[in-house]
Design an enzyme around this catalytic site. Sequence first.
Site, PDB file in Angstrom:
ATOM      1  CB  SER A  17       0.437 -25.832  -2.496  1.00  0.00           C
ATOM      2  OG  SER A  17      -0.016 -24.568  -3.408  1.00  0.00           O
ATOM      3  CB  THR A  64      -2.693 -19.216   0.465  1.00  0.00           C
ATOM      4  OG1 THR A  64      -3.512 -18.825  -0.511  1.00  0.00           O
ATOM      5  CG2 THR A  64      -2.948 -20.169   1.438  1.00  0.00           C
ATOM      6  CE  LYS A  68      -1.882 -15.384  -2.006  1.00  0.00           C
ATOM      7  NZ  LYS A  68      -2.358 -15.540  -3.375  1.00  0.00           N
ATOM      8  CG  ASP A 104      -0.085 -14.879  -6.306  1.00  0.00           C
ATOM      9  OD1 ASP A 104      -0.251 -16.270  -6.621  1.00  0.00           O
ATOM     10  OD2 ASP A 104      -0.426 -14.424  -5.153  1.00  0.00           O
ATOM     11  N   GLY A 128      -6.845  -9.081  -3.218  1.00  0.00           N
ATOM     12  CA  GLY A 128      -5.650  -9.620  -3.548  1.00  0.00           C
ATOM     13  C   GLY A 128      -5.334  -9.999  -4.720  1.00  0.00           C
ATOM     14  CG  ASN A 148     -14.708  -5.172  -6.322  1.00  0.00           C
ATOM     15  OD1 ASN A 148     -14.532  -6.356  -6.525  1.00  0.00           O
ATOM     16  ND2 ASN A 148     -14.687  -4.454  -5.325  1.00  0.00           N
TER      17      ASN A 148
END
Length: 268
Positions: A17, A64, A68, A104, A128, A148
């Site tokens: 970033s 991050t 979050k 996001d 997340g 998942n």
Amino acid sequence: MMRRLAVLGHPVAHSRSPAMQNAALAELGLAGEWTYEAIDVAPDELERRVRAMPEEGFAGANVTVPHKGAALVLADELSETAREIGAANTLSFADGEVHADNTDAEGFLRALPASPHGEATLVLGAGGAARAVVWALLREGARVEVWNRTELRSRNLCEELGGSPVTAPDSSSYRLIVNSTSVGLRGEDVFAELPLSAGGFSSGQTVVDLVYGVGPSRLLATAKAAGSTVVDGIEVLVRQGALSLEIWTGSEPPLDAMRAAARGPSGS
Ligand code: NAP
């Protein structure tokens, strides 16, 4: 006075970033007024660190992993998107208040080559990143199934946000597949860990891998070789970062400069 921006994470040294956002600020002619840095903050230090930032000249911050969820809790004001997803990645400081937003989800949608409206989609993961992706796809009117490794988490996610949990998906039956697990980050074999078959991709499918590193991931290289459209994690990173930058500066983000900086000198 220089207006400061930052990404807060733990660890954060690897973050792309700062390079991406400083390149954007330079391209916009704002490099003399704004600057963006990486700050490593341990979880138990987050609230104190964030509260001190406005006094230190910060106008905002990205947050991050692993902050979050905590960022949402400490904020004075939340966007509806952040509240519904249950996570924030963008903080803005004004009048002594901390405002939390989530770019996001919208960044993910903007990285897609076409709207997923009405499409059958498979989201892998229930952390997340997956929450933002599921929320975004449902908002766009996609049909969403969620797999998942820990089944209870995908069931809970779907109960909260919508979509249907799936235990043995047939990857060939989806138009869009999104890897929002962390598989691949440390060299794990995606085809061993995830319910995907290396021979199961085709043209007409879009495959997104949120995990990024140096060069294309094995997942995306395999999907691309089969004719699928692929979107990598850098493009998603660029799109969420662009939306954050727009919130802070009000300027239209220079996407190409951000992409080039995020991909680094190798262009990978
Ligand atoms: P997280 O909350 O820690 O969730 C990790 C997810 O990966 C969980 O669903 C976990 O399943 C799954 N997982 C981990 N190891 C696995 C394995 N060996 N086999 C199967 N599933 C496994 O992480 P996150 O914040 O959602 O982030 C996920 C990934 O997305 C990270 O790599 C992150 O770098 C990337 N990301 C990229 C962007 C971008 O802009 N490109 C944005 C956000 C995140 P269990 O529930 O079973 O543990």
